[in-house]
Write a protein that holds these residues in place. Structure first.
Motif, PDB file in Angstrom:
ATOM      1  N   SER A 222       0.843  -1.191   0.000  1.00 56.00           N
ATOM      2  CA  SER A 222       0.000   0.000   0.000  1.00 56.00           C
ATOM      3  C   SER A 222       0.877   1.240   0.000  1.00 56.00           C
ATOM      4  N   ALA A 223       0.302   2.354  -0.461  1.00 56.73           N
ATOM      5  CA  ALA A 223       1.047   3.619  -0.450  1.00 56.73           C
ATOM      6  C   ALA A 223       1.437   3.978   0.983  1.00 56.73           C
ATOM      7  N   GLU A 224       0.566   3.683   1.936  1.00 58.69           N
ATOM      8  CA  GLU A 224       0.837   4.032   3.342  1.00 58.69           C
ATOM      9  C   GLU A 224       2.041   3.274   3.880  1.00 58.69           C
ATOM     10  N   SER A 225       2.327   2.089   3.288  1.00 58.85           N
ATOM     11  CA  SER A 225       3.392   1.254   3.838  1.00 58.85           C
ATOM     12  C   SER A 225       4.789   1.797   3.538  1.00 58.85           C
ATOM     13  N   ILE A 226       4.868   2.899   2.801  1.00 59.92           N
ATOM     14  CA  ILE A 226       6.202   3.479   2.566  1.00 59.92           C
ATOM     15  C   ILE A 226       6.630   4.343   3.751  1.00 59.92           C
ATOM     16  N   LYS A 227       5.787   4.409   4.779  1.00 56.01           N
ATOM     17  CA  LYS A 227       6.035   5.350   5.875  1.00 56.01           C
ATOM     18  C   LYS A 227       7.434   5.234   6.492  1.00 56.01           C
ATOM     19  N   ASP A 228       7.847   4.022   6.860  1.00 57.80           N
ATOM     20  CA  ASP A 228       9.122   3.899   7.573  1.00 57.80           C
ATOM     21  C   ASP A 228      10.295   4.328   6.695  1.00 57.80           C
ATOM     22  N   GLY A 229      10.214   3.980   5.408  1.00 56.61           N
ATOM     23  CA  GLY A 229      11.272   4.395   4.484  1.00 56.61           C
ATOM     24  C   GLY A 229      11.306   5.901   4.337  1.00 56.61           C
ATOM     25  N   LEU A 230      10.139   6.482   4.206  1.00 58.17           N
ATOM     26  CA  LEU A 230      10.052   7.935   4.062  1.00 58.17           C
ATOM     27  C   LEU A 230      10.587   8.624   5.322  1.00 58.17           C
ATOM     28  N   MET A 231      10.206   8.124   6.487  1.00 61.88           N
ATOM     29  CA  MET A 231      10.661   8.727   7.745  1.00 61.88           C
ATOM     30  C   MET A 231      12.182   8.645   7.864  1.00 61.88           C
ATOM     31  N   LEU A 232      12.739   7.523   7.429  1.00 65.56           N
ATOM     32  CA  LEU A 232      14.203   7.382   7.477  1.00 65.56           C
ATOM     33  C   LEU A 232      14.854   8.486   6.633  1.00 65.56           C
ATOM     34  N   LEU A 233      14.276   8.733   5.450  1.00 61.52           N
ATOM     35  CA  LEU A 233      14.847   9.774   4.582  1.00 61.52           C
ATOM     36  C   LEU A 233      14.577  11.176   5.120  1.00 61.52           C
ATOM     37  N   LEU A 234      13.529  11.326   5.905  1.00 61.58           N
ATOM     38  CA  LEU A 234      13.237  12.645   6.475  1.00 61.58           C
ATOM     39  C   LEU A 234      14.153  12.948   7.658  1.00 61.58           C
ATOM     40  N   LYS A 235      14.799  11.906   8.201  1.00 54.78           N
ATOM     41  CA  LYS A 235      15.676  12.081   9.367  1.00 54.78           C
ATOM     42  C   LYS A 235      17.155  12.066   9.005  1.00 54.78           C
ATOM     43  N   THR A 236      17.505  11.333   7.959  1.00 52.64           N
ATOM     44  CA  THR A 236      18.913  11.026   7.748  1.00 52.64           C
ATOM     45  C   THR A 236      19.746  12.276   7.482  1.00 52.64           C
ATOM     46  N   ASN A 237      21.015  12.211   7.834  1.00 54.41           N
ATOM     47  CA  ASN A 237      21.922  13.306   7.484  1.00 54.41           C
ATOM     48  C   ASN A 237      22.849  12.925   6.336  1.00 54.41           C
ATOM     49  N   VAL A 238      22.649  11.750   5.718  1.00 54.33           N
ATOM     50  CA  VAL A 238      23.435  11.434   4.523  1.00 54.33           C
ATOM     51  C   VAL A 238      22.717  12.005   3.295  1.00 54.33           C
ATOM     52  N   THR A 239      23.490  12.324   2.272  1.00 60.10           N
ATOM     53  CA  THR A 239      22.913  12.907   1.059  1.00 60.10           C
ATOM     54  C   THR A 239      23.386  12.115  -0.158  1.00 60.10           C
ATOM     55  N   GLY A 240      22.641  12.236  -1.268  1.00 62.94           N
ATOM     56  CA  GLY A 240      23.030  11.518  -2.483  1.00 62.94           C
ATOM     57  C   GLY A 240      22.794  10.016  -2.366  1.00 62.94           C
ATOM     58  N   HIS A 241      21.805   9.620  -1.593  1.00 57.70           N
ATOM     59  CA  HIS A 241      21.541   8.207  -1.367  1.00 57.70           C
ATOM     60  C   HIS A 241      20.169   7.802  -1.914  1.00 57.70           C
ATOM     61  N   TYR A 242      20.033   6.496  -2.060  1.00 58.70           N
ATOM     62  CA  TYR A 242      18.810   5.880  -2.600  1.00 58.70           C
ATOM     63  C   TYR A 242      18.332   4.843  -1.607  1.00 58.70           C
ATOM     64  N   LEU A 243      17.031   4.831  -1.370  1.00 59.18           N
ATOM     65  CA  LEU A 243      16.448   3.843  -0.461  1.00 59.18           C
ATOM     66  C   LEU A 243      15.303   3.141  -1.164  1.00 59.18           C
ATOM     67  N   HIS A 244      15.301   1.813  -1.142  1.00 61.76           N
ATOM     68  CA  HIS A 244      14.159   1.049  -1.648  1.00 61.76           C
ATOM     69  C   HIS A 244      13.421   0.477  -0.435  1.00 61.76           C
ATOM     70  N   GLU A 247      13.854  -3.116   0.403  1.00 62.49           N
ATOM     71  CA  GLU A 247      15.174  -3.427   0.957  1.00 62.49           C
ATOM     72  C   GLU A 247      15.241  -3.050   2.436  1.00 62.49           C
ATOM     73  N   LEU A 248      14.566  -1.955   2.804  1.00 66.93           N
ATOM     74  CA  LEU A 248      14.517  -1.593   4.234  1.00 66.93           C
ATOM     75  C   LEU A 248      13.838  -2.716   5.027  1.00 66.93           C
ATOM     76  N   ASP A 249      12.755  -3.264   4.479  1.00 68.19           N
ATOM     77  CA  ASP A 249      12.083  -4.380   5.161  1.00 68.19           C
ATOM     78  C   ASP A 249      13.048  -5.555   5.352  1.00 68.19           C
ATOM     79  N   GLU A 250      13.820  -5.841   4.308  1.00 66.81           N
ATOM     80  CA  GLU A 250      14.747  -6.980   4.363  1.00 66.81           C
ATOM     81  C   GLU A 250      15.871  -6.708   5.378  1.00 66.81           C
ATOM     82  N   VAL A 251      16.362  -5.481   5.400  1.00 68.40           N
ATOM     83  CA  VAL A 251      17.409  -5.077   6.352  1.00 68.40           C
ATOM     84  C   VAL A 251      16.911  -5.308   7.782  1.00 68.40           C
ATOM     85  N   ARG A 252      15.651  -4.955   8.012  1.00 72.65           N
ATOM     86  CA  ARG A 252      15.075  -5.136   9.359  1.00 72.65           C
ATOM     87  C   ARG A 252      14.890  -6.607   9.688  1.00 72.65           C
TER      88      ARG A 252
END
Ligand SMILES: *[C@@H]1O[C@H](CO)[C@@H](O)[C@H](O)[C@H]1NC(C)=O
Ligand SMILES: *[C@@H]1O[C@H](CO)[C@@H](O)[C@H](O)[C@H]1NC(C)=O
Ligand SMILES: *[C@H]1O[C@H](CO)[C@@H](O)[C@H](O)[C@H]1NC(C)=O
Length: 276
Positions: A222-244, A247-252
């Protein structure tokens, strides 16, 4: 259920953003977020996720009725009808947002679309490539440039795709547009490194109007299920990165830190790798 807060209440809630206060515990308290393509699908989910974290959200899309639907349950919200393929409309939209909220802290380039039809290259019309690049690449530059001219965003997130990383048969125009988006993201991250964090996220296989998915197909989310990935990108201090998000689910699942899912867009230098 209070779905229509009074004008007065809305006014006080919006002051939180206009004055840039940040007294709450929520991650995006007092942050002003501009979201393109916010009328439906992933853009609508992003608007709701950011608002739930305390942000003031400026929504833009072509269709006013859809913006109203996205905004109907939100308090700190403004709506701005604009076509991201039209420079005058985009500049005017950004002016309205800045006039309303006093600035823009976070830009989420979500507007985009698919190619006209899936087919091998021999059957595709080159003019359709121009269309998809215009929406998925040129418009992202147009919006980002207008925002940088009129505000000082500290974070820019582009909605990319697995198609920004790999080739997909019968889908080459869309793939080309998302590879180009990754190129913009990596280059802008470097150009803006002293002022803004610039990353991209792939929301995985979300069932949307642009990309309908057969019900029950494995991996559809669902569109809502992107929440954790989006929040990670809203917090991170790294730049020039890509998040799928998959893959975040698999990492967890494997017990790693979330940050492992953030991958630099730039390849490591080949010669350095050879010598190490
Ligand atoms: C690509 O399209 C062709 C022609 O429509 C079709 O025969 C082929 O199965 C498709 N390939 C994939 C991987 O979808
Ligand atoms: C990001 O923050 C972490 C911890 O706060 C710090 O160790 C790291 O050096 C920072 N990275 C960048 C790129 O600023
Ligand atoms: C943001 O995403 C759009 C497509 O959604 C892309 O065209 C653009 O290059 C991206 N910008 C950055 C800075 O990643």
């Amino acid at each position: 259920m209070p779905t229509r807060p009074s004008v007065l209440l809305k006014f006080f809630l919006s002051l939180v953003c206009v004055t840039g206060s940040s007294f709450g515990m929520s991650l995006l308290q007092g942050q002003r977020v501009l979201i393109t393509g916010a009328g439906r699908g992933i853009g609508r989910a992003i608007a709701h996720i950011c608002h739930a974290e305390g942000a003031c959200v400026a929504l833009t899309a072509r269709t006013e009725a859809q913006l109203h639907e996205t905004a109907s349950s939100l308090q700190r919200v403004s709506m701005h009808v604009a076509d991201v393929t039209d420079t005058a409309q985009v500049e005017d939209m950004v002016r309205q947002v800045v006039a309303k909220w006093g600035g823009i802290d976070i830009l989420i380039n979500n507007a985009g679309g698919s190619q006209a039809g899936k087919a091998p290259l021999q059957e595709l019309d080159s003019d359709d490539l121009v269309q998809v690049l215009n929406l998925n690449v040129v418009a992202v530059h147009r919006v980002t440039k207008a925002v940088l001219q009129q505000a000082q965003p500290t974070r820019i997130i582009n909605i990319s795709s697995k198609a920004g990383k790999v080739g997909l048969p019968n889908f080459s125009f869309y793939v080309a547009s998302k590879h180009a988006l990754e190129g913009l993201t990596a280059s802008w991250a470097e150009e803006l490194k002293d002022v803004a964090i610039v990353n991209s996220i792939s929301p995985g296989m979300v069932d949307t109007v642009s990309f309908p998915k057969p019900p029950g197909r494995p991996g559809v989310r669902s569109a809502e299920s992107i929440k954790d990935g989006l929040m990670l990108l809203l917090k991170t201090n790294v730049t020039g990165h890509y998040l799928h998000v998959d893959e975040l689910d698999e990492v967890r699942r494997r017990g790693f830190d979330d940050r492992v899912a953030l991958k630099a867009i730039n390849e490591p230098d080949f010669v350095t790798q050879l010598s190490s």
